[in-house]
Write a protein that holds these residues in place. Structure first.
Motif, PDB file in Angstrom:
ATOM      1  N   ALA A 107       8.062  12.367  34.903  1.00 46.08           N
ATOM      2  CA  ALA A 107       7.482  11.448  35.886  1.00 46.08           C
ATOM      3  C   ALA A 107       7.640   9.993  35.437  1.00 46.08           C
ATOM      4  O   ALA A 107       7.903   9.108  36.256  1.00 46.08           O
ATOM      5  CB  ALA A 107       6.008  11.783  36.099  1.00 46.08           C
ATOM      6  N   GLU A 108       7.474   9.734  34.148  1.00 48.58           N
ATOM      7  CA  GLU A 108       7.685   8.376  33.637  1.00 48.58           C
ATOM      8  C   GLU A 108       9.117   7.923  33.874  1.00 48.58           C
ATOM      9  O   GLU A 108       9.366   6.779  34.270  1.00 48.58           O
ATOM     10  CB  GLU A 108       7.363   8.325  32.141  1.00 48.58           C
ATOM     11  N   LYS A 109      10.062   8.837  33.646  1.00 52.63           N
ATOM     12  CA  LYS A 109      11.471   8.493  33.839  1.00 52.63           C
ATOM     13  C   LYS A 109      11.782   8.241  35.306  1.00 52.63           C
ATOM     14  O   LYS A 109      12.569   7.352  35.646  1.00 52.63           O
ATOM     15  CB  LYS A 109      12.345   9.627  33.294  1.00 52.63           C
ATOM     16  N   ALA A 110      11.172   9.013  36.195  1.00 48.26           N
ATOM     17  CA  ALA A 110      11.472   8.898  37.624  1.00 48.26           C
ATOM     18  C   ALA A 110      10.737   7.745  38.290  1.00 48.26           C
ATOM     19  O   ALA A 110      11.312   7.039  39.134  1.00 48.26           O
ATOM     20  CB  ALA A 110      11.143  10.212  38.331  1.00 48.26           C
ATOM     21  N   PHE A 111       9.472   7.536  37.933  1.00 48.68           N
ATOM     22  CA  PHE A 111       8.642   6.584  38.674  1.00 48.68           C
ATOM     23  C   PHE A 111       8.083   5.451  37.822  1.00 48.68           C
ATOM     24  O   PHE A 111       7.355   4.608  38.339  1.00 48.68           O
ATOM     25  CB  PHE A 111       7.467   7.321  39.336  1.00 48.68           C
ATOM     26  N   GLY A 112       8.396   5.432  36.526  1.00 50.10           N
ATOM     27  CA  GLY A 112       7.820   4.417  35.660  1.00 50.10           C
ATOM     28  C   GLY A 112       6.480   4.867  35.077  1.00 50.10           C
ATOM     29  O   GLY A 112       5.874   5.825  35.544  1.00 50.10           O
ATOM     30  N   THR A 113       6.022   4.167  34.057  1.00 50.44           N
ATOM     31  CA  THR A 113       4.773   4.535  33.383  1.00 50.44           C
ATOM     32  C   THR A 113       3.568   4.178  34.246  1.00 50.44           C
ATOM     33  O   THR A 113       3.464   3.057  34.757  1.00 50.44           O
ATOM     34  CB  THR A 113       4.665   3.825  32.031  1.00 50.44           C
ATOM     35  N   ILE A 114       2.676   5.137  34.399  1.00 56.72           N
ATOM     36  CA  ILE A 114       1.417   4.915  35.139  1.00 56.72           C
ATOM     37  C   ILE A 114       0.279   4.962  34.118  1.00 56.72           C
ATOM     38  O   ILE A 114       0.015   6.014  33.526  1.00 56.72           O
ATOM     39  CB  ILE A 114       1.211   5.991  36.218  1.00 56.72           C
ATOM     40  N   PRO A 115      -0.407   3.854  33.878  1.00 51.46           N
ATOM     41  CA  PRO A 115      -1.515   3.873  32.896  1.00 51.46           C
ATOM     42  C   PRO A 115      -2.593   4.870  33.321  1.00 51.46           C
ATOM     43  O   PRO A 115      -2.815   5.114  34.514  1.00 51.46           O
ATOM     44  CB  PRO A 115      -2.034   2.432  32.933  1.00 51.46           C
ATOM     45  N   ALA A 116      -3.255   5.450  32.332  1.00 45.84           N
ATOM     46  CA  ALA A 116      -4.318   6.416  32.612  1.00 45.84           C
ATOM     47  C   ALA A 116      -5.420   5.777  33.442  1.00 45.84           C
ATOM     48  O   ALA A 116      -5.728   4.587  33.299  1.00 45.84           O
ATOM     49  CB  ALA A 116      -4.881   6.964  31.304  1.00 45.84           C
ATOM     50  N   ASN A 117      -5.995   6.582  34.341  1.00 49.99           N
ATOM     51  CA  ASN A 117      -7.091   6.181  35.221  1.00 49.99           C
ATOM     52  C   ASN A 117      -6.684   5.130  36.265  1.00 49.99           C
ATOM     53  O   ASN A 117      -7.528   4.418  36.799  1.00 49.99           O
ATOM     54  CB  ASN A 117      -8.286   5.669  34.409  1.00 49.99           C
ATOM     55  N   THR A 118      -5.373   5.055  36.532  1.00 54.85           N
ATOM     56  CA  THR A 118      -4.894   4.191  37.613  1.00 54.85           C
ATOM     57  C   THR A 118      -5.059   4.912  38.945  1.00 54.85           C
ATOM     58  O   THR A 118      -4.782   6.110  39.051  1.00 54.85           O
ATOM     59  CB  THR A 118      -3.409   3.844  37.399  1.00 54.85           C
ATOM     60  N   ASP A 119      -5.475   4.208  39.959  1.00 57.63           N
ATOM     61  CA  ASP A 119      -5.630   4.818  41.275  1.00 57.63           C
ATOM     62  C   ASP A 119      -4.267   5.256  41.811  1.00 57.63           C
ATOM     63  O   ASP A 119      -3.288   4.511  41.728  1.00 57.63           O
ATOM     64  CB  ASP A 119      -6.277   3.826  42.237  1.00 57.63           C
ATOM     65  N   LEU A 120      -4.207   6.466  42.336  1.00 61.14           N
ATOM     66  CA  LEU A 120      -2.944   7.028  42.808  1.00 61.14           C
ATOM     67  C   LEU A 120      -2.313   6.164  43.895  1.00 61.14           C
ATOM     68  O   LEU A 120      -1.101   5.959  43.903  1.00 61.14           O
ATOM     69  CB  LEU A 120      -3.169   8.454  43.334  1.00 61.14           C
ATOM     70  N   SER A 121      -3.111   5.613  44.778  1.00 64.13           N
ATOM     71  CA  SER A 121      -2.566   4.824  45.890  1.00 64.13           C
ATOM     72  C   SER A 121      -1.938   3.516  45.422  1.00 64.13           C
ATOM     73  O   SER A 121      -1.174   2.901  46.158  1.00 64.13           O
ATOM     74  CB  SER A 121      -3.664   4.527  46.909  1.00 64.13           C
ATOM     75  N   ALA A 122      -2.244   3.093  44.184  1.00 66.39           N
ATOM     76  CA  ALA A 122      -1.647   1.866  43.661  1.00 66.39           C
ATOM     77  C   ALA A 122      -0.205   2.075  43.231  1.00 66.39           C
ATOM     78  O   ALA A 122       0.560   1.113  43.130  1.00 66.39           O
ATOM     79  CB  ALA A 122      -2.474   1.341  42.484  1.00 66.39           C
TER      80      ALA A 122
END
Length: 412
Positions: A107-122
């Motif tokens: 998922a990081e490779k496909a969509f970039g790093t998402i920090p923990a506890n980030t809102d999905l809609s962001a």
């Protein structure tokens, strides 16, 4: 008292489990006494042996220490992350409040790093995916949709969300997975395009043949000149259909054995000489000279002689037909020994626009449809070349510049 009884029961269980060792030790002790060893010494030795044996039955396991719920949950997520990181499917773990608590490496490779506890809609902008996740959070039911991404490249995913109990029994997380079906969609599109193009290519000559036959049967029944003219055109159209069918059959045969690498040793220098000689009449007809440069030493590759002949016939014939304005086609062989073999075919024609180069090996793809048909091309030549080179574990490289010509390079 209860604890003493429990220890006594454990000792009896140990005695039953170790009865063979106890019996053997008693036999050894008796043998030592009969051998003249002092009885007291043997008895002390046997008692120490039994004490050591039964001491293993004592339960020294420390009492269980309750694990804090936060630590247990963190351990569960760590184990989950390790498992998901081994998969090549992008996966997001979403909490009931729609925050992303975990993503795997794919998922990081496909969509970039998402920090923990980030809102999905962001981070996920698709209303369809967000609505699907919210519905699953509300109902607990599994859902999936098909989702297309345009950037950074065109991709199609089956996006699925399912609830999962991780950690405490009353707490749910939601697994959002992306299954990439882009390749399957491209293959489906290529298959449908192929059927449509093949039908179109056959429909045109068939319509011509039908029209000429009706004319010969009707108005031109007794016209000798019309007979001669129309029969010549009909022969040309039938020949075109024959070439098309032959090329389609060649592609089918190549696809059937594409996974089998050829193992024949082929010297490319004499093979290229044979191809040049075979195409010399065609080159003379269009006013092109074929120049062949080969090294003195043999350049041997593993391959199928007939298929490689077809590759270089296609490339050199195309260079003569479509680059005839340059009056020269240069064929150069290099490599051999430790260096990889390369064959380049250069023409000095008008060149190919850059936007067409990546699609040259697609079936029925033509840069100029009218020019291709006027030169009796089927639109399948470079597709055949690509399939043959794929079977030979070789690559086709194309370099072209408008007004300066084109270079096709086969690299083994």
């Amino acid at each position: 008292m209860e604890e003493t009884k429990t220890v006594w029961e454990r000792l009896k269980d140990r005695a039953r489990a170790e009865k063979w060792i106890i019996g053997l030790s008693a036999i050894v002790a008796a043998a030592l006494v009969l051998a003249g060893i002092h009885t007291v010494a043997v008895l002390l030795f046997w008692i120490v042996w039994m004490a050591a044996l039964f001491s293993r039955s004592t339960d020294t396991t420390p009492p269980a220490v309750p694990v804090p719920e936060a630590v247990a949950e963190e351990t569960d997520l760590s184990m989950l992350a390790a498992a998901f990181n081994a998969l090549d499917t992008p996966i997001l773990v979403v909490a009931p409040d729609e925050t992303v608590v975990l993503q795997n490496h794919a998922a990081e490779k496909a969509f970039g790093t998402i920090p923990a506890n980030t809102d999905l809609s962001a981070r996920v902008r698709s209303p369809g995916i967000l609505d699907m996740v919210r519905e699953t959070i509300a109902t607990g039911k599994v859902n999936q949709i098909e989702h297309s991404e345009r950037f950074p490249s065109e991709s199609v995913y089956i996006v699925r969300v399912a609830p999962a109990e991780i950690g405490s029994p009353n707490e749910r997380l939601f697994i959002l997975s992306y299954r990439d079906i882009s390749q399957a969609r491209r293959i489906d599109r290529m298959r449908s395009d192929f059927v449509a193009n093949a039908s179109h290519e056959l429909r045109t000559p068939l319509a011509s043949l039908r029209g000429f036959i009706e004319t010969l049967q009707g108005p031109a029944r007794n016209d000798a000149k019309a007979h001669e003219k129309f029969l010549g055109i009909m022969h040309e159209q039938a020949t075109r259909m024959s070439r098309l069918v032959d090329d389609l059959l060649s592609l089918s045969r190549l696809e059937l054995k594409s996974h089998i690498a050829p193992d024949e040793a082929v010297d490319l220098a004499p093979l290229l000489g044979h191809v040049r000689d075979a195409l010399s009449p065609l080159a003379e007809d269009v006013g092109v000279k074929i120049s062949l440069v080969v090294p003195d030493d043999p350049v041997v590759v593993q391959g199928d002689r007939d298929e490689l002949t077809e590759v270089f016939e296609n490339l050199i014939e195309n260079a003569c037909k479509y680059g005839q304005e340059g009056k020269m086609v240069e064929v150069t062989l290099s490599g051999g020994g430790d260096a990889p073999a390369e064959v380049s075919v250069r023409d000095y024609g008008p060149g190919i626009p850059a936007e067409h180069v990546p699609r040259l090996t697609e079936r029925f793809y033509r840069v100029n449809v009218e020019a291709s048909r006027s030169k009796k091309g089927t639109g399948l030549g470079l597709a055949i070349v690509k399939h043959i080179l794929t079977r030979h574990r070789a690559r086709l490289l194309v370099q072209s510049e408008i007004g300066k010509g084109t270079v096709f390079t086969v690299r083994f």
